[in-house]
Design an enzyme around this catalytic site. Sequence first.
Site, mmCIF file in Angstrom:
data_model
loop_
_atom_site.group_PDB
_atom_site.id
_atom_site.type_symbol
_atom_site.label_atom_id
_atom_site.label_comp_id
_atom_site.label_asym_id
_atom_site.label_seq_id
_atom_site.Cartn_x
_atom_site.Cartn_y
_atom_site.Cartn_z
ATOM 1 N N ASN A 78 0.791 12.146 -0.443
ATOM 2 C CA ASN A 78 1.511 10.912 -0.757
ATOM 3 C C ASN A 78 2.034 10.976 -2.182
ATOM 4 O O ASN A 78 1.474 11.688 -3.007
ATOM 5 C CB ASN A 78 0.568 9.706 -0.630
ATOM 6 N N GLU A 87 -11.459 5.538 -6.417
ATOM 7 C CA GLU A 87 -10.109 5.797 -5.936
ATOM 8 C C GLU A 87 -9.264 6.490 -7.002
ATOM 9 O O GLU A 87 -9.224 6.044 -8.157
ATOM 10 C CB GLU A 87 -9.442 4.472 -5.550
ATOM 11 N N ASP A 88 -8.625 7.573 -6.628
ATOM 12 C CA ASP A 88 -7.633 8.261 -7.458
ATOM 13 C C ASP A 88 -8.173 8.699 -8.820
ATOM 14 O O ASP A 88 -7.543 8.512 -9.864
ATOM 15 C CB ASP A 88 -6.383 7.390 -7.643
ATOM 16 N N ASP A 136 -12.892 7.490 -1.708
ATOM 17 C CA ASP A 136 -11.965 7.481 -0.578
ATOM 18 C C ASP A 136 -11.095 8.731 -0.530
ATOM 19 O O ASP A 136 -10.756 9.223 0.544
ATOM 20 C CB ASP A 136 -11.086 6.232 -0.638
ATOM 21 N N ASP A 137 -10.713 9.268 -1.684
ATOM 22 C CA ASP A 137 -9.869 10.463 -1.709
ATOM 23 C C ASP A 137 -10.613 11.670 -1.152
ATOM 24 O O ASP A 137 -10.026 12.518 -0.472
ATOM 25 C CB ASP A 137 -9.408 10.764 -3.138
ATOM 26 N N TYR A 153 0.877 -1.169 0.000
ATOM 27 C CA TYR A 153 0.000 0.000 0.000
ATOM 28 C C TYR A 153 0.914 1.219 0.000
ATOM 29 O O TYR A 153 2.008 1.177 -0.536
ATOM 30 C CB TYR A 153 -0.934 -0.118 1.217
ATOM 31 N N ARG A 210 -5.317 10.190 -11.540
ATOM 32 C CA ARG A 210 -4.565 10.957 -10.540
ATOM 33 C C ARG A 210 -4.112 10.002 -9.451
ATOM 34 O O ARG A 210 -4.687 9.940 -8.377
ATOM 35 C CB ARG A 210 -5.434 12.060 -9.959
ATOM 36 N N LYS A 238 -5.459 -1.500 -2.247
ATOM 37 C CA LYS A 238 -6.558 -1.138 -1.346
ATOM 38 C C LYS A 238 -7.339 -2.374 -0.905
ATOM 39 O O LYS A 238 -7.707 -2.508 0.268
ATOM 40 C CB LYS A 238 -7.511 -0.164 -2.049
#
Length: 609
Positions: free
Chosen positions: A451, A277-278, A300-301, A135, A188, A206
């Site tokens: 991150n 996600e992303d 989640d972001d 992760y 992203r 994840k």
Amino acid sequence: MMMMWMSLARLAAAARAGGSRRCLSTAIPGPCIVHKRGSDILHDPWFNKDTGFPLTERDRLGLRGLLPPRVISFEQQYARFMESFGSLERNTQGQPENVVSLAKWRILNRLHDRNETLYYRVLIDNIKDFAPIIYTPTVGLVCQNYSGLFRRPRGMYFSAKDKGEMMSMIYNWPAQQVDMIVITDGSRILGLGDLGVQGIGIPIGKLDMYVAAAGINPQRVLPVMLDVGTNNEKLLENHLYLGLRRRRLEGEEYLEIVDEFIEAVSARWPKAVVQFEDFQMKWAFETLERYRKRFCMFNDDVQGTAGVALAGLLGTVRAQGRPLSDFVNQKIVVVGAGSAGLGVLKMAVQSAARMAGISETAAMKNFYLIDKDGLITVERTKLDPAAAPFAKDRAEISGLSEGASIVEVVKKVRPHVLLGLSGVGGIFSEEVLRAMRESDSKKPGIFAMSNPTLNAECTAADAFKYAGENIVFASGSPFQNVDLGNGKIGHVNQANNMYLFPGIGLGTLLSGARIITDGMLQAAAECLASYMTEEEVERGILYPSINNIRHITAEVGAAVLRAAVTEDIAEGHGDVGPKDLSHMSKEETVNYITRNMWYPVYSPLVHEK
């Protein structure tokens, strides 16, 4: 180690006594019916036990002669892998960090490809050491190199070429039931930008965390890559790149692809939880608002990051010796106006308003938003609609102007917390950090949450060096605690989404809620904020040890479930109906969540034609 083996033996004995016929159960597994024999079993990582097959099982599955004759126990296999991993660590000492990280990822990935039961047991027992490998932060490095690292397909790929075919494609996935889906479009990835199809590493990582932290059965998870092209020129020119060689779809063309996928998933697995996600900011917010009231999904972001950040912000209030009701008076500067930064602001404002019993507009007065062009005010031309609610008018920023720099804002506002989600490494310069010494808080918070590690707004060492020893520090990626001398330690809090998203997903699944509400997300964040003791918070420790991640997830999941019951949207799960859930006490809810966590032990295999 001996305690672990004894525990395993007891679990295995309980499994044999249980006699369950379903290998997909989240309870302790009993005999599992398989429709494979011989080498087909050995090539299936879910059923493969390597040299762990007992002789009777080798006979009934046609494995005699296909394995070395000695039977190696699960405990011995575990010890052998850990010895190999330790040897790798010793042999790679002194090599570049990226080389070492990828070598560690490879050895874990090979185990994952070969023996999932052993892989997840290793991961659960060593979560603090292995989470950074599978992760954050190593997963970013893996995504950058994924086309070259690819060996075995994992998950599903839906591309722009599959338009009109997704409803049938979804049935190509072999699992009859899926509980958790993580999807990305690769636009992203962390702070690394557009990595196209190589972003599949994020859903895989994840979902490994979902298995390890939440006990979601690994046969009931699905990583998904939505390949709509890439605008990354280096990838388009790379002959190894595995994705579509075309520019990204935009506008209605893009949304039609996402719509089709969501409809297909919902048709086959209507109760699955879908985590986005992303996605780049414009699509993160667009898809969240488009689907959240019709499907069981969250981003989640936007929401997970917001929840973890909110827990840290509330913890900072506690660290200052103030009641949580004082949160509304905290001056907070957020640097970064992407999906994560705006998600944090929205949830923090909602929480402050609810705690103080005031409107969200009134609660916004102490929040300041900075992007790459400086402080965002109503005078900004081409103001992003998502950021507009947080833009300051002239009356609120006396002495500051549109586009004011971070250091100007910090010196003028003297914030209680400086929170970074900018994706720009080192943007909290020495000057900015020194300005935080004049904060109106005796224990200011500095959150460098971007991150991977290179994108962190500052290091832990610099934060304590320049902003002073009496700060609360949190980061998105792991840093070592800082030795302040005289026996003092500057504690580093990793504000990692893994504290929340597994509990959000598991609590939602077991509640049977068809949507995920703001109230459920708030409950998750506030549960995490209250997890630490007063003594720990006073020492600057805001988040618990990752070693306790399953207990944390159980608590968070129970809070999410209770919120769903309170909001009357819990429909129940399996044999547990909504009335059963509503009659559970807090302790009973936690126990219910814990009982439904999958745990990796070898199931006896029984062949059936």
